[in-house]
Design a protein around this motif. Structure first.
Motif, PDB file in Angstrom:
ATOM      1  N   ILE A 151       4.738 -21.113  20.456  1.00 49.95           N
ATOM      2  CA  ILE A 151       4.272 -19.876  21.089  1.00 49.95           C
ATOM      3  C   ILE A 151       3.805 -18.888  20.032  1.00 49.95           C
ATOM      4  CG2 ILE A 151       4.989 -17.881  22.457  1.00 49.95           C
ATOM      5  CD1 ILE A 151       6.953 -19.751  23.922  1.00 49.95           C
ATOM      6  N   ALA A 152       4.593 -18.773  18.955  1.00 50.20           N
ATOM      7  CA  ALA A 152       4.229 -17.834  17.882  1.00 50.20           C
ATOM      8  C   ALA A 152       2.925 -18.251  17.202  1.00 50.20           C
ATOM      9  CB  ALA A 152       5.359 -17.758  16.859  1.00 50.20           C
ATOM     10  N   ALA A 153       2.740 -19.560  17.052  1.00 48.22           N
ATOM     11  CA  ALA A 153       1.541 -20.052  16.374  1.00 48.22           C
ATOM     12  C   ALA A 153       0.285 -19.845  17.214  1.00 48.22           C
ATOM     13  CB  ALA A 153       1.700 -21.534  16.039  1.00 48.22           C
ATOM     14  N   TYR A 154       0.443 -19.669  18.509  1.00 48.14           N
ATOM     15  CA  TYR A 154      -0.709 -19.495  19.381  1.00 48.14           C
ATOM     16  C   TYR A 154      -1.440 -18.194  19.091  1.00 48.14           C
ATOM     17  CZ  TYR A 154      -3.535 -19.652  23.641  1.00 48.14           C
ATOM     18  OH  TYR A 154      -4.580 -19.690  24.514  1.00 48.14           O
ATOM     19  N   GLY A 155      -0.690 -17.195  18.622  1.00 44.46           N
ATOM     20  CA  GLY A 155      -1.317 -15.961  18.183  1.00 44.46           C
ATOM     21  C   GLY A 155      -1.640 -14.960  19.269  1.00 44.46           C
ATOM     22  N   GLN A 156      -1.250 -15.228  20.491  1.00 44.33           N
ATOM     23  CA  GLN A 156      -1.464 -14.284  21.579  1.00 44.33           C
ATOM     24  C   GLN A 156      -0.175 -14.140  22.375  1.00 44.33           C
ATOM     25  OE1 GLN A 156      -4.927 -14.953  24.045  1.00 44.33           O
ATOM     26  NE2 GLN A 156      -6.047 -15.941  22.391  1.00 44.33           N
ATOM     27  N   LEU A 211       2.157 -14.311  25.407  1.00 46.17           N
ATOM     28  CA  LEU A 211       2.271 -15.133  26.613  1.00 46.17           C
ATOM     29  C   LEU A 211       3.595 -14.773  27.281  1.00 46.17           C
ATOM     30  CD1 LEU A 211       1.186 -18.497  24.956  1.00 46.17           C
ATOM     31  CD2 LEU A 211      -0.228 -17.078  26.447  1.00 46.17           C
ATOM     32  N   PRO A 212       3.639 -13.644  27.971  1.00 50.49           N
ATOM     33  CA  PRO A 212       4.927 -13.107  28.441  1.00 50.49           C
ATOM     34  C   PRO A 212       5.728 -14.057  29.330  1.00 50.49           C
ATOM     35  CG  PRO A 212       3.180 -11.473  28.668  1.00 50.49           C
ATOM     36  CD  PRO A 212       2.514 -12.753  28.318  1.00 50.49           C
ATOM     37  N   LEU A 213       5.083 -14.725  30.267  1.00 47.06           N
ATOM     38  CA  LEU A 213       5.841 -15.604  31.162  1.00 47.06           C
ATOM     39  C   LEU A 213       6.341 -16.843  30.432  1.00 47.06           C
ATOM     40  CD1 LEU A 213       3.797 -15.375  34.488  1.00 47.06           C
ATOM     41  CD2 LEU A 213       5.914 -14.190  33.873  1.00 47.06           C
ATOM     42  N   LEU A 214       5.514 -17.419  29.583  1.00 48.58           N
ATOM     43  CA  LEU A 214       5.965 -18.555  28.790  1.00 48.58           C
ATOM     44  C   LEU A 214       7.096 -18.139  27.857  1.00 48.58           C
ATOM     45  CD1 LEU A 214       5.739 -21.483  27.930  1.00 48.58           C
ATOM     46  CD2 LEU A 214       3.871 -20.831  26.388  1.00 48.58           C
ATOM     47  N   GLN A 215       6.997 -16.936  27.285  1.00 52.46           N
ATOM     48  CA  GLN A 215       8.066 -16.432  26.423  1.00 52.46           C
ATOM     49  C   GLN A 215       9.357 -16.255  27.211  1.00 52.46           C
ATOM     50  OE1 GLN A 215       7.901 -15.766  22.884  1.00 52.46           O
ATOM     51  NE2 GLN A 215      10.079 -15.975  23.410  1.00 52.46           N
ATOM     52  N   ALA A 216       9.232 -15.768  28.434  1.00 53.93           N
ATOM     53  CA  ALA A 216      10.415 -15.643  29.291  1.00 53.93           C
ATOM     54  C   ALA A 216      11.062 -16.996  29.513  1.00 53.93           C
ATOM     55  CB  ALA A 216      10.024 -15.019  30.631  1.00 53.93           C
ATOM     56  N   GLY A 217      10.243 -17.995  29.830  1.00 52.27           N
ATOM     57  CA  GLY A 217      10.782 -19.334  30.036  1.00 52.27           C
ATOM     58  C   GLY A 217      11.460 -19.869  28.797  1.00 52.27           C
TER      59      GLY A 217
END
Length: 286
Positions: free
Chosen positions: A188-193, A195-201
């Protein structure tokens, strides 16, 4: 029981070894055919005393049905039932593999397995904790034109249900790709944007796994993941189990996940004996 195979079933029963795939629609008699084939292999394949025909299926309800049918066909051949074959679900098979060497995959000898109900409750608790510590994120997803009543309803029910669904999807998908929470966080961190819902998951996944570790437990998805890891890490384990189960008959193959299929592939080996029966029109995985 009397079984009179039809011409297409006779083709299946002519199997002697190697890999074979069978497309079977409901009502085609696949259970009887596969059971009869298992009994035939027990009687005619020249198994050693420490070898079995392995029959794996997706649901617990099918295990007893297969065991009864195979046992009946074995008795018809004058052999003792419950010898020379083993019927189990894919999750039970994974459990047996992990129990062989739990330390190999970082588990204690007395590790516990959570049923779906208990695992669901722990995930619900992790979700509720996340919601309490992130009270304002929902505002970014609410329609500003909602009435006050609809807004309250969304915050009370719709939003928590959404986050729970996201968490369930993230946990299952991450485990299917053998990703620990830390690895998923790095991606997720490497994606560079953001992603609130993915971060929540991901956050809930991490809390959920910590709760399992605290209990010395694994869930059903962990069993599959760790069984595959054990087979990948230990060639001698693969060889021992391949000798024990020289024939693998797989029912409901369309319902096997990517990892479950890979477990069977490693057990069978490149030149082994594997019969897969399923209906691709009823697959539960993409």
């Amino acid at each position: 029981m009397t079984f009179r195979p039809r011409p297409k079933q006779e083709e299946v029963l002519a199997y002697r070894g190697g890999k074979m795939a069978i497309a079977a629609v409901p009502g085609s008699g696949k259970t009887a055919t596969l059971s009869y084939l298992a009994a035939k292999l027990v009687a005619e394949a020249g198994l050693d005393e420490d070898q079995e025909v392995l029959i794996v299926t997706f649901a617990n309800s099918a295990v007893d049905h297969f065991a009864r049918q195979v046992g009946s066909f074995v008795r018809e051949r004058g052999l003792l039932p419950n010898l020379g074959y083993h019927v189990c679900t894919l999750h039970s098979l994974a459990h047996e593999i992990v129990r062989e060497r739990p330390g190999l995959v970082g588990l204690a000898e007395d590790f516990a397995i959570l049923d779906e109900g208990e695992a669901g409750r722990i995930l619900q608790e992790a979700t509720a904790t996340w919601l309490r510590t992130h009270p304002n994120l929902a505002e970014d997803y609410l329609d500003p034109l909602l009435s006050e009543q609809k807004r309250r309803e969304a915050l009370a029910k719709g939003w928590p249900d959404l986050i729970k669904d996201v968490a369930v999807a993230v946990v299952r998908r991450a485990k299917d790709f053998q990703l620990e929470p830390e690895q998923l966080q790095e991606m997720i961190a490497a994606y560079g944007q953001e992603l609130p819902l993915l971060q929540a998951g991901c956050d809930i996944y991490a809390d959920y796994q910590r709760a399992l570790a605290y209990r010395g437990a694994v869930d059903f998805d962990d069993l599959i993941r760790l069984a595959l890891e054990a087979l990948q890490l230990e060639p001698h384990l693969r060889e021992r189990l391949h000798h024990r189960w020289p024939y693998v008959l797989e029912d409901e193959a369309q319902d096997s996940s990517r990892l479950q299929e890979e477990i069977l592939r490693l057990l069978v080996g490149p030149d082994g004996n594997w019969v897969r029966v399923g209906d691709p029109n009823q697959a539960i995985y993409d």
